[in-house]
Design a protein around this motif. Structure first.
Motif, PDB file in Angstrom:
ATOM      1  N   GLN A  57      -3.863   2.757   4.127  1.00 11.48           N
ATOM      2  CA  GLN A  57      -4.133   2.071   2.857  1.00 11.48           C
ATOM      3  C   GLN A  57      -3.574   2.868   1.678  1.00 11.48           C
ATOM      4  N   LYS A  70       0.185   2.556   1.597  1.00 13.61           N
ATOM      5  CA  LYS A  70       0.592   1.246   1.096  1.00 13.61           C
ATOM      6  C   LYS A  70       0.498   1.200  -0.432  1.00 13.61           C
ATOM      7  N   LEU A  71      -0.630   1.624  -0.976  1.00 11.96           N
ATOM      8  CA  LEU A  71      -0.835   1.569  -2.429  1.00 11.96           C
ATOM      9  C   LEU A  71       0.121   2.504  -3.179  1.00 11.96           C
ATOM     10  N   ILE A 106       3.753   1.062  -3.035  1.00 14.96           N
ATOM     11  CA  ILE A 106       3.942  -0.077  -3.954  1.00 14.96           C
ATOM     12  C   ILE A 106       4.019   0.412  -5.391  1.00 14.96           C
ATOM     13  N   ALA A 117       7.563  -3.998  -2.544  1.00 19.36           N
ATOM     14  CA  ALA A 117       6.153  -4.374  -2.373  1.00 19.36           C
ATOM     15  C   ALA A 117       5.949  -5.350  -1.218  1.00 19.36           C
ATOM     16  N   LYS A 118       6.792  -6.359  -1.101  1.00 19.79           N
ATOM     17  CA  LYS A 118       6.631  -7.337  -0.021  1.00 19.79           C
ATOM     18  C   LYS A 118       6.803  -6.682   1.338  1.00 19.79           C
ATOM     19  N   GLN A 119       7.862  -5.869   1.512  1.00 24.97           N
ATOM     20  CA  GLN A 119       8.089  -5.214   2.802  1.00 24.97           C
ATOM     21  C   GLN A 119       6.940  -4.257   3.139  1.00 24.97           C
ATOM     22  N   ILE A 120       6.451  -3.534   2.136  1.00 24.15           N
ATOM     23  CA  ILE A 120       5.349  -2.587   2.363  1.00 24.15           C
ATOM     24  C   ILE A 120       4.090  -3.354   2.778  1.00 24.15           C
ATOM     25  N   LYS A 121       3.776  -4.429   2.071  1.00 24.24           N
ATOM     26  CA  LYS A 121       2.592  -5.223   2.421  1.00 24.24           C
ATOM     27  C   LYS A 121       2.734  -5.823   3.816  1.00 24.24           C
ATOM     28  N   ASP A 122       3.920  -6.368   4.121  1.00 24.99           N
ATOM     29  CA  ASP A 122       4.142  -6.966   5.444  1.00 24.99           C
ATOM     30  C   ASP A 122       4.007  -5.937   6.553  1.00 24.99           C
ATOM     31  N   GLY A 128       2.446  -2.865   6.251  1.00 23.43           N
ATOM     32  CA  GLY A 128       1.119  -2.264   6.211  1.00 23.43           C
ATOM     33  C   GLY A 128       1.069  -0.856   5.659  1.00 23.43           C
ATOM     34  N   ASP A 129       2.239  -0.202   5.525  1.00 24.98           N
ATOM     35  CA  ASP A 129       2.280   1.111   4.900  1.00 24.98           C
ATOM     36  C   ASP A 129       3.694   1.397   4.400  1.00 24.98           C
TER      37      ASP A 129
END
Length: 168
Positions: free
Chosen positions: A132, A135-136, A139, A146-151, A153-154
């Motif tokens: 988590q 990821k934060l 981003i 941001a999209k690739q990181i969210k998809d 997960g880190d």
């Protein structure tokens, strides 16, 4: 001399990041499915040819020696004997990455995640909390991904690249 840093969050679910004078790059490690034996077991392997193309096409002039290219690969997972399958899979992925780098004539350094995690994420503990935080932080530092990181997960690959690019 231009400086390029490649980092690879090892494994078939890992990520690749490149930082240099051009726009940063971040993507998942390319993989392919492979049928094992007559029993029909399907495994996921790193697609080494795709990974070579991915890196080669984003690095300068066919890796001209006047460009400084450094690569950092996260060490493979080593667990208890109860986790032998995971340990073997991790070692196979690590070997595939080393072969890719060798074919590209890029020296690699295998690194432990604790070094870059401490610098980039502070005193966060526990796998879920580290994921988590990664990821934060990813981003916040690289909003264009941001999209690739969210998809995914880190942002481990990006944060590794950032740490080694600015500290080595």
């Amino acid at each position: 001399m231009s400086k390029y840093t490649i980092s690879i969050d090892n494994g078939t679910t890992g990520t690749v990041a490149i930082l240099g004078p051009d726009t940063p790059f971040f993507d998942v490690v390319p993989t392919k499915k492979h049928l094992m034996g007559m029993a029909g077991k399907v495994i996921t392997r790193i697609d080494t040819e795709e990974m070579i193309a991915m890196l080669f096409n984003r690095l300068p002039n066919g890796l001209n020696p006047k460009h400084g290219v450094s690569a950092y690969v996260e060490r493979p997972f080593t667990g208890s004997p109860m986790m032998i399958n995971t340990t073997v899979l991790s070692a196979r992925a690590h070997e595939a990455v080393l072969i890719v780098m060798e074919r590209l004539n890029v020296g690699t350094q295998t690194v432990d995640s604790k070094e870059w995690q401490k610098a980039m994420l502070g005193d966060v503990k526990g796998s879920a909390n580290l994921k988590q935080a990664s990821k934060l932080r990813g981003i916040a530092m690289y909003p264009q991904f941001a999209k690739q990181i969210k998809d995914h997960g880190d942002a481990d690959g990006l944060l590794m690249a950032h740490y080694y690019h600015h500290n080595k």
